[in-house]
Design a protein around this motif. Structure first.
Motif, PDB file in Angstrom:
ATOM      1  N   ALA A 296       0.954  -1.244  -0.027  1.00 19.02           N
ATOM      2  CA  ALA A 296       0.189  -0.044  -0.084  1.00 19.02           C
ATOM      3  C   ALA A 296       0.828   1.117  -0.004  1.00 19.02           C
ATOM      4  O   ALA A 296       0.291   2.204  -0.319  1.00 19.02           O
ATOM      5  N   SER A 297       2.082   1.218   0.344  1.00 14.21           N
ATOM      6  CA  SER A 297       3.034   2.526   0.270  1.00 14.21           C
ATOM      7  C   SER A 297       3.805   2.765  -0.920  1.00 14.21           C
ATOM      8  O   SER A 297       4.482   3.574  -0.731  1.00 14.21           O
ATOM      9  N   ILE A 298       3.479   1.881  -1.811  1.00 12.67           N
ATOM     10  CA  ILE A 298       4.119   2.305  -3.200  1.00 12.67           C
ATOM     11  C   ILE A 298       3.682   3.243  -4.000  1.00 12.67           C
ATOM     12  O   ILE A 298       2.201   3.272  -4.076  1.00 12.67           O
ATOM     13  N   ASP A 299       4.359   4.273  -4.496  1.00 13.06           N
ATOM     14  CA  ASP A 299       3.731   5.459  -5.333  1.00 13.06           C
ATOM     15  C   ASP A 299       3.834   4.673  -6.701  1.00 13.06           C
ATOM     16  O   ASP A 299       4.822   4.821  -7.508  1.00 13.06           O
ATOM     17  N   ARG A 300       2.845   4.029  -7.112  1.00 12.85           N
ATOM     18  CA  ARG A 300       2.800   3.315  -8.531  1.00 12.85           C
ATOM     19  C   ARG A 300       2.463   3.991  -9.477  1.00 12.85           C
ATOM     20  O   ARG A 300       3.101   4.027 -10.679  1.00 12.85           O
ATOM     21  N   ASP A 301       1.792   5.208  -9.367  1.00 10.09           N
ATOM     22  CA  ASP A 301       1.804   6.234 -10.348  1.00 10.09           C
ATOM     23  C   ASP A 301       3.146   6.740 -10.762  1.00 10.09           C
ATOM     24  O   ASP A 301       3.279   6.973 -12.045  1.00 10.09           O
ATOM     25  N   GLY A 302       3.940   7.159  -9.849  1.00 12.23           N
ATOM     26  CA  GLY A 302       5.131   7.889  -9.936  1.00 12.23           C
ATOM     27  C   GLY A 302       5.971   6.821 -10.646  1.00 12.23           C
ATOM     28  O   GLY A 302       6.782   6.995 -11.633  1.00 12.23           O
TER      29      GLY A 302
END
Length: 528
Positions: A296-302
């Motif tokens: 949940a803590s991953i910035d997938r968009d970036g």
């Protein structure tokens, strides 16, 4: 002793200018691991082997240059019995020994391929009646008769399904579903030349003298090179010494982008998700809450934006958004942390959320979970700067949680061995399918296939396979949510593949199946 693929590639490429225009197609596949198992004395990675298999396979259904289904050995087909039976009519065609192809040949060949010792997994995934029982049986031809394939007449083949599935046609186009007879007789348009031990080039020659839309190149040479040799392969393409360079996956994309003209580069999204498999049997990630917090803590968009291509989009589940079919995703079930692998209690998920659109992740909302001391997680990846770049970005996202990500670069065989022994925390998993089969993508996390086991998700997956196609998407989304309640996998973004294609060629069309039949690649202008 294996020879390096690269000198051979350069040697063959150097002869390219001497060959007659259009007579030979040279393809270089980037991503060969140093320890990839030799097949028939020849060295080739999975994609190179598939491309060669497509040239020698003779399937009832084929794919055209855009990945669309067209007739192969079958001239026509129709579903009957509410979609649980598929009837195909065979073309009038002869084997190489001049005997006509008959339906009994198809039945006998499929029974052999579905039975031990090496049953084709495609039969079970396609949903053929009896496929799972035949694959497990030791009764030889007697057991194989349970397989749902019959020959009502000499020119008609019938397939029986456990449940209606239009995806059967896609599975029938897979090379593993090729129609074969024992011995030398063949229906193939191309013949594989005798391999040279340790050689990393596969050579295939057209059996008929005259080119056709299904067999354009007279010869196809498929060169396999390591990801570390991508710059040399790109340079050979730039100099016109090879026609196509294609990556096994993400590795090599940076070099291809830098070293070639923009119009030559194609990046296509595939039916799959790039992510990391989790060791849920031992080590820190036995803790389900930690697994969910990390995901949940991953910035997938970036992360997806860093690749600067619309083909790579953020993904929050095991299934790419395109394969969820408009089904709503349920919220994850509360986790019983005392159960094996943190299975959901009673195998049930929470009630569906009306606000959870398909494109969003079925994961829990972000959690704050900081271990009392730094936790070191070992990540296994294959060679490739791109894999390391992904790890670096995720490591930054995980630093506030007290997580240190340790990268270990290994070849495919070593990775397989470490995973089997449980000697890892996370491991690259970017598998994709040519078939748009969501159930097959979830299938790799069944209790019978890995150390991870989620009986509730297994039951939901089995139940979903038996539903009508219009009900299946929602049920599969529910099975995915059950898996992600105690995740076996950290999803990151769409699985993708890159290719450099010469502007002198036609017939290579980007498609999500990632299938490009080399037999259909032509040089110059397409025939009218």
């Amino acid at each position: 002793m294996k020879r390096s693929a690269l000198p051979l590639l350069v040697l063959l490429a150097g002869c390219a200018g001497d060959r007659p225009e259009g007579s030979t197609l040279d393809v270089t596949v980037v991503g060969l691991d140093a320890e990839t198992t030799a097949v028939g004395g020849q060295v080739a990675g999975p994609l190179a082997r598939r491309m060669a298999d497509e040239l020698t396979a003779t399937t009832l259904i084929e794919r055209d240059d855009a990945g669309q289904l067209v007739g192969g050995l079958a001239s026509s087909w129709r579903f009957v019995d509410s979609g649980q039976s598929l009837i195909l009519r065979l073309r009038p065609i002869k084997w190489s020994d001049d005997k006509p192809l008959v339906a009994d040949d198809v039945v006998a060949g499929f029974r052999r391929a579905a039975a031990p010792p090496a049953p084709q997994r495609a039969f079970r995934l396609a949903g053929l009646v009896g496929a799972e029982a035949v694959a497990r049986a030791a009764g030889g031809s007697r057991s194989a008769r349970q397989l749902g394939v019959m020959a009502p007449t000499s020119r008609v083949v019938e397939f029986r399904l456990d449940a209606p599935s239009p995806l059967l046609l896609e599975w029938l186009a897979e090379p593993g579903m090729s129609v074969r007879r024992p011995g030398a007789p063949t229906l193939a348009r191309y013949a594989r030349q005798a391999p040279v031990e340790g050689d990393a080039t596969t050579v295939l020659q057209r059996r008929a003298m005259t080119a056709s839309p299904e067999a354009r190149p007279a010869e196809v040479r498929i060169h396999s090179v390591a990801a570390t040799d991508v710059e040399t392969a790109v340079a050979a393409f730039r100099d016109g010494k090879t026609d196509i360079v294609v990556g096994e996956g993400l590795a090599g994309l940076f070099a291809a982008r830098i070293g070639s003209r923009r119009e030559a580069l194609q990046v296509e999204p595939l039916h799959g998700v790039y992510g990391w498999r989790i060791n849920s049997r031992s080590g820190p990630l036995v803790d389900v809450a930690l697994r969910r917090a990390l995901s949940a803590s991953i910035d997938r968009d970036g992360l997806a934006r860093s690749f600067a291509t619309p083909a790579i989009a953020p993904q929050g589940g095991i299934l790419p958004a395109a394969l969820r079919g408009g089904a709503a995703v349920t919220a994850p079930a509360p986790v019983d942390e005392t159960a094996p692998n943190g299975a959901a209690p009673n195998g049930a998920a929470n009630a569906a959320s009306d606000t959870a659109p398909v494109a969003e992740s079925p994961l829990a909302p972000p959690m704050t979970l900081a271990p009392p001391a730094p936790v070191v997680l070992r990540l296994l990846v294959r060679p490739g700067r791109e894999h390391a770049a992904v790890a670096e970005r995720v490591a930054v996202d995980w630093r506030p949680l007290g997580i240190v990500l340790q990268l270990q670069i290994v070849d495919a065989n070593m990775m397989r061995g470490l995973i089997e022994k449980g000697d890892y925390d996370l491991a690259l998993d970017d598998r994709s399918l040519a078939v748009a089969d969501a159930a097959a993508l979830l299938d790799r996390f069944r209790c019978t296939r890995t150390g991870y086991c989620n009986e509730a998700a297994d039951a939901a997956l089995v139940a979903a396979r038996m539903l009508a196609p219009d009900q299946r998407a929602a049920a599969l989304a529910q099975a995915e949510a059950l898996l992600m309640a105690a995740p076996p996998f950290i999803p990151l973004f769409t699985a993708a593949r890159w290719a450099l294609v010469s502007p002198t060629l036609y017939g290579w069309v980007a498609n999500p199946s990632g299938v490009h039949p080399l037999a259909r690649i032509g040089r110059g202008r397409p025939e009218r």
